[in-house]
Structure formats: C-alpha cells, structure tokens
Write a protein that holds these residues in place. Sequence first.
Motif, PDB file in Angstrom:
ATOM      1  N   ILE A 153     -37.095  60.257  63.243  1.00 14.88           N
ATOM      2  CA  ILE A 153     -38.485  60.613  62.969  1.00 14.88           C
ATOM      3  C   ILE A 153     -38.879  60.044  61.612  1.00 14.88           C
ATOM      4  N   GLY A 154     -40.009  59.362  61.578  1.00 12.44           N
ATOM      5  CA  GLY A 154     -40.545  58.850  60.322  1.00 12.44           C
ATOM      6  C   GLY A 154     -41.977  59.306  60.146  1.00 12.44           C
TER       7      GLY A 154
ATOM      8  N   PRO B  11     -27.611  58.749  59.621  1.00 11.24           N
ATOM      9  CA  PRO B  11     -27.651  59.279  60.991  1.00 11.24           C
ATOM     10  C   PRO B  11     -29.088  59.639  61.352  1.00 11.24           C
ATOM     11  N   GLY B  12     -29.352  59.877  62.635  1.00 10.66           N
ATOM     12  CA  GLY B  12     -30.692  60.261  63.052  1.00 10.66           C
ATOM     13  C   GLY B  12     -31.207  61.424  62.232  1.00 10.66           C
TER      14      GLY B  12
ATOM     15  N   PHE C 294     -43.195  53.792  61.140  1.00  9.85           N
ATOM     16  CA  PHE C 294     -42.123  52.942  61.664  1.00  9.85           C
ATOM     17  C   PHE C 294     -41.285  52.346  60.532  1.00  9.85           C
ATOM     18  N   LYS C 295     -41.924  52.023  59.419  1.00  8.70           N
ATOM     19  CA  LYS C 295     -41.170  51.503  58.276  1.00  8.70           C
ATOM     20  C   LYS C 295     -40.208  52.556  57.740  1.00  8.70           C
ATOM     21  N   SER C 296     -40.615  53.815  57.789  1.00  6.33           N
ATOM     22  CA  SER C 296     -39.739  54.900  57.353  1.00  6.33           C
ATOM     23  C   SER C 296     -38.490  54.969  58.233  1.00  6.33           C
ATOM     24  N   ILE C 297     -38.679  54.782  59.542  1.00  7.06           N
ATOM     25  CA  ILE C 297     -37.536  54.758  60.469  1.00  7.06           C
ATOM     26  C   ILE C 297     -36.661  53.533  60.200  1.00  7.06           C
ATOM     27  N   LYS C 298     -37.293  52.399  59.902  1.00  3.76           N
ATOM     28  CA  LYS C 298     -36.537  51.170  59.613  1.00  3.76           C
ATOM     29  C   LYS C 298     -35.605  51.368  58.417  1.00  3.76           C
ATOM     30  N   VAL C 299     -36.102  52.026  57.367  1.00  5.29           N
ATOM     31  CA  VAL C 299     -35.274  52.252  56.177  1.00  5.29           C
ATOM     32  C   VAL C 299     -34.103  53.176  56.510  1.00  5.29           C
ATOM     33  N   GLN C 300     -34.342  54.189  57.362  1.00  5.89           N
ATOM     34  CA  GLN C 300     -33.225  55.028  57.821  1.00  5.89           C
ATOM     35  C   GLN C 300     -32.099  54.163  58.380  1.00  5.89           C
ATOM     36  N   LYS C 301     -32.485  53.205  59.228  1.00  4.31           N
ATOM     37  CA  LYS C 301     -31.491  52.338  59.868  1.00  4.31           C
ATOM     38  C   LYS C 301     -30.830  51.423  58.844  1.00  4.31           C
ATOM     39  N   GLN C 302     -31.630  50.879  57.918  1.00  3.14           N
ATOM     40  CA  GLN C 302     -31.070  49.984  56.903  1.00  3.14           C
ATOM     41  C   GLN C 302     -30.043  50.701  56.033  1.00  3.14           C
ATOM     42  N   LEU C 303     -30.286  51.982  55.770  1.00  2.00           N
ATOM     43  CA  LEU C 303     -29.372  52.755  54.930  1.00  2.00           C
ATOM     44  C   LEU C 303     -28.208  53.339  55.725  1.00  2.00           C
ATOM     45  N   ASN C 304     -28.171  53.008  57.035  1.00  2.00           N
ATOM     46  CA  ASN C 304     -27.107  53.513  57.916  1.00  2.00           C
ATOM     47  C   ASN C 304     -27.034  55.034  57.927  1.00  2.00           C
TER      48      ASN C 304
ATOM     49  N   MET D   3     -46.720  60.790  62.338  1.00  2.11           N
ATOM     50  CA  MET D   3     -45.308  61.122  62.549  1.00  2.11           C
ATOM     51  C   MET D   3     -44.855  60.442  63.839  1.00  2.11           C
ATOM     52  N   THR D   4     -43.902  59.531  63.732  1.00  2.00           N
ATOM     53  CA  THR D   4     -43.398  58.820  64.910  1.00  2.00           C
ATOM     54  C   THR D   4     -41.988  59.285  65.239  1.00  2.00           C
ATOM     55  N   LEU D   5     -41.780  59.625  66.507  1.00  5.02           N
ATOM     56  CA  LEU D   5     -40.460  59.989  67.017  1.00  5.02           C
ATOM     57  C   LEU D   5     -39.994  58.845  67.905  1.00  5.02           C
ATOM     58  N   GLN D   6     -38.907  58.209  67.529  1.00  3.07           N
ATOM     59  CA  GLN D   6     -38.405  57.049  68.269  1.00  3.07           C
ATOM     60  C   GLN D   6     -37.071  57.384  68.931  1.00  3.07           C
ATOM     61  N   LEU D   7     -37.043  57.259  70.264  1.00  7.49           N
ATOM     62  CA  LEU D   7     -35.798  57.461  71.003  1.00  7.49           C
ATOM     63  C   LEU D   7     -34.875  56.277  70.748  1.00  7.49           C
ATOM     64  N   GLN D   8     -33.602  56.550  70.495  1.00  9.64           N
ATOM     65  CA  GLN D   8     -32.676  55.487  70.116  1.00  9.64           C
ATOM     66  C   GLN D   8     -31.951  54.863  71.299  1.00  9.64           C
TER      67      GLN D   8
END
Length: 424
Positions: A275-276, A307-308, A295-305, A198-203
């Motif tokens: 979080i991914g 929200p956090g 990290f790929k899970s977080i990337k898809v969140q961003k690609q789909l626009n 589980m990765t938590l990435q600060l934006q």
Amino acid sequence: MGNDKAYNKPVYNELIRVSNLYYSNCSLSDLLDYLAGISGFTFVLTDTGFHPVAARLVFGSQKNTFAASDHAFGEIPPEEISLSSPASESESGTAVFCIREETVVCKILPLPNYSYYLCIDGKISLTDSRFLAIVENALPFLALTLDKEKAFTAAGFSNDFFAPFLQVLHSTSSKTPDEIRNICNIYNFNPDLKRVCMTLQLQNAGEDKEELRELIARLRNLLNADKYFLIYSHNFVSVFLLYPLADQDLDIITKSYVLSTSLFKELESRFSLRIGISSAHFGVETIAVSFEESFKSIKVQKQLNLPGSASSYFEQSIYHILNIPELKDFRKLSRDIISPLIEYDAANDTNFFETLQQYFHNSFNIQKTAKALYIHRNTLSYRLQHIKELLKFDFDFEHNTDALFTLYLCICVYQLGYHKDFTS
C-alpha cells in the motif's frame, strides 16, 4: 412502532450501503455482485426485449442474513442464458429463463428508466419481505450506473467503466482542466476537495480477477463509513480519500497513513499486497500527481527490499528526490564516494556498510548502534575507524556537516538499488 424500526433497520442499513457503493464510483459489475451477495438469489439483467445483458447465479441455499457477500455466486455470460418457451409475459410480472439447463421463474422488477428489467428468482417473494425491499432500493442506482456506462460506450470507451478516469490519471497533459473537470463530474468526483490517493497493489495477482474482486469487496466493507472514491484495474485498487479543503495537509496525511496501516493489518493475512499513499493535493491539475505518488511510494518499498507494508510518499521524500532522472550525475558521484566501502565488504566478507547505515540510523549514538548490531561498543569503534580510513572521511559534526549530509545521501542511493552499478 419499536418493532417496525427493528424490522426496517436492515433495509435502511443496506440502502446506506448501496448509496455509498454508488457514490464511491462502483461499476455495474460491482452493483450486480452486491445484489447477488445480499439477496442470495439468481437474477438476470435484461433489456425491455428480455435479452440478457448480465447475470449472477447464486450457489447453495438461502442463508437468510443481511450481510453483503454472505452468498456464493458466479457471473454467468449472457450467451448461456435463453428465454424459455412460451415467451415471457411482462404483464404477468414473471419471466422464465433457462440458465445452464435449469429453468428459473423470475419476478420482473422494472428499473426506474424502464429501459431494463432486473429479473430475479421468484422464490424471493416467499422469503422475508425485507430482501425484496433491499433489492428494490438498489434499482435506481442500477439505472444510473447503466446510463453512465452507456454514455461511456457511446464516447468510444468500449465497456471499460473506468477508462475515462484512468485516461485522466495517465495522460493529464493531453486534456485541458475543463475536460478533466467534465469527466470528474460524470463520476461525481469533486476535484476541489483535498485528497490523498491510497493505492493497494496485489503482488501475485497475475490474471486472477477473482482475487481483485475479493479485495475490492473487503475494502468497500472496511471503508464503509469513510468518504472516498475508488477505481481499479488489473492488479491494483486506488482509493482517493477525500477531506474538507480547510483541513491541514499534515493532518490529512497522518489520518490517511493510519488508515492505510490499519487496512494492511486487516488484509495481509489473505492478500499479498503493498500500500502506498500520496501527499495531500487538491484541484484538477493534481489528480494524476496524487495517483502517481501512491505508485512511487510502492516503488520505493520495492527498491528498499521492504516486506509488504503501507508507506507514505511524504515520509519517503528523500528517496523520491534521489529517484529523479536528472540526478543521475549525483548518483554517479555517490558511487564514487561510497564504492571503496562496498568493494571492501565484497572482498573481505565484512558488513561495514551496514555498520555505517546503523550509525546514521541511530543518530551517531555509539551505544544504540552497537546494540542494534549485537556487537560490543569497542568493536563498533574499531569498525568506524576502519570506515573513516576507507572513505577518507571524519565524523566531525562541528566542521563536517555538509559532508555528513552528502554521505547520508550516498547511503540512501545505495538503498534504492543503484548499488547494481557500484561494483564492476
């Protein structure tokens, strides 16, 4: 006897806390932060010659509580600390330091390996004796962490406590399974348990180390009762959630996802983060895979626009397949299939693509789709007819299953952001 139990309960609770902290892969800095937060007293970590190695300066008055991080403190560079004259006398059990022009008389606490001293403000002896007991219980873990960091430094990893493990995560192919297992053993990480990363990435962290430090402290408190292994660097914290090998993969993924959504709700008011979580894995060969999937899970969140939020690699499977570089030819085919619809929307200020997307999302149910779009069902029927003409496509479920699936994949490709290539 009952009073003794009540008296010792905070000491026991903090012993469990510092034990969990150590076995979840804390660094020396993490342990020092813990000691400053729980004791409420300034201290200096020195070698046997009383040369400062690290220090924490506590601000404000003693609160006399037993909750970690109750006390505000700051990290003091060793060069801002000097040994007062006359020289400290270890035999007397005290050492006198000048810290930012303030004289601090410290009680000397030798670490179990006698290679270092923890010199803590002597006023601690005048307070509740449980504070001193809590600090003394942490000394063995402090010694073990110092030995570990010395070994890493000797191996050429500078002062970065997490460098060896991060190297495993980023370059598994350059190390043999035995080499990876040896590094895991140093960190007390069992690669043979099942795990979800589980990765938590600060934006918006930038270079703000204090925000990362605060996130780690909050996270450790929230994860206190769970079996986990934690690392961090720059703007992210990765937590390997560990489970028995006999547990089912889907159960593990579900538990991890529930935990990640709960953590997000606890943290979102203070931090801007995503979080991914990965799929379930075990074995040394898949440590890097689970890390990368989070990290790929977080990337898809961003690609789909989106929200956090918290998201699962497993639930996003179709998007990860479409992100595979080898599928670039299919992505071009998707553009050819759906571009008439995209171009029509752009030229006529319509939202036919959104209509098609909602139609799939609502399982081709006319009433539910119309409700989601806030339009009359007759309006929806008109739009669908227009879409069929633009795409030269018929929504015939009985005879057109393959084409429907292909069209769904085209929608997913567009959602991932590849629409930037859809219009000239």
